[in-house]
Design a protein around this motif. Sequence first.
Motif: not given
Length: 397
Positions: A16-26
């Motif tokens: 899995e990718p590292s988490p992004l800030l909540n408002d964003f998605e990979w």
Amino acid sequence: EGPIDSLKTPADIPDEPSPLLNDFEWVTIDLNKEDEMKQVESLLYEHYVEDQDATFRFAYSSRFFEWALKPPGWRHEYHVGVRVRSTGKLVAFISGIPSLLRVRNNKVPSVEINFLCIHKKLRSKRLAPVLIKEITRRVNKNDIWQALYTSGAVLPTPVSTCRYTHRPLNWEKLYEVGFSSLPAGVTKSQMIAKYALPSSTKTPGLRKMVPEDAAQVLELYNKFQAKYDLVQEFTKDELVHWLCGPDTQRDLEDKDKVIVSYVVEQDGKITDFFSFYLLPFTVLNNSKYDRLNVAYLFYYATDAGLDGKDDAVLAKRLSSLIGDALVVTKNLKIDVFNALTSQDNTLFLKDLKFGNGDAFLNFYLFNYKAFPIKGGIDPETKELDPVSRSGVGVVML
Ligand SMILES: Cc1c(C(=O)c2nccn2C)oc2cccc(OCCCNCc3cccnc3)c12
């Protein structure tokens, strides 16, 4: 010389990718979808690299990305985006393409990382390292552990540094958009005369390259590039893609192509070739022009001087060959022809009236320790070094 990190396998790499800030998605961008290609084009059109005084911005087109991001062996997963979760707006992008590098005598399967772009409103949020980490994860998952990238910025340890050079073709327009200046004591007509070129090429047997030339061109390319320390190795299919463009662009007129290649054929044998890619700039706030047409020297080779003894023979041949490339680009209404101090370029740049730019391009290898490679310039003075030349054979877009 060699890999730095301890040997790992894809199994060691997170799924899995590292988490992004909540408002964003990979997201993985699907460049086979016209609307997603358009989103990448407009993100870079608005937010990609500008020159320091923000006079010009790269005008990458979908046509350019069809070539630059979809070479043989390309992968969707290497086209990484970040979207705003609520709106779907694309706010960041980074890309990789597969590339077999040769670093001195070592073959290094790797990727070339390019087109890292972050929306202007999201700058200095430490998003760039997160994007780099994610594409590294995706590449490692495919058992690739090295990468090549360039940057104008000075980051830890470039493997080589080259200098920008420019050959005016339409000096008047370059002057009017503020790229070229009028030296003291020189008139505009003297500058225009200085850069005048013949209207036709002079090399006997010069003609446009066709895919059928690939076998001979590849053999010539391999022989010619053998002298360099950092080289991109091509299969025949890759060479056809990079020099003749994607299948979909084969029958475009030269002025509409992104890549233009010529060969010199004498008695059925290909003895030389040259190529350049076309990538315009948007001219920001100029009353007369909104676009600057730019050609970039790409790959070339000649069998002259392959014995490596006589540089004078090689320099003369390259000056004549690339001199013809200037004529071809001038006739395509290109305004400036750009080249780095890499390859054997320092043998002809001065002779063909290229001027030294004030910017440099640094080459970086990720997870690979290599002794510094000459970039065609003197490390202290940054002046062209036609004697020791460059060890950089690879050209990054
Ligand atoms: C970019 C570029 C420019 C210009 O900026 C330019 N020419 C005419 C007007 N301008 C403003 O001039 C060059 C000369 C040689 C190689 C080059 O680029 C080589 C490839 C660059 N790769 C993309 C890139 C861009 C910026 C920073 N790092 C990488 C360039």
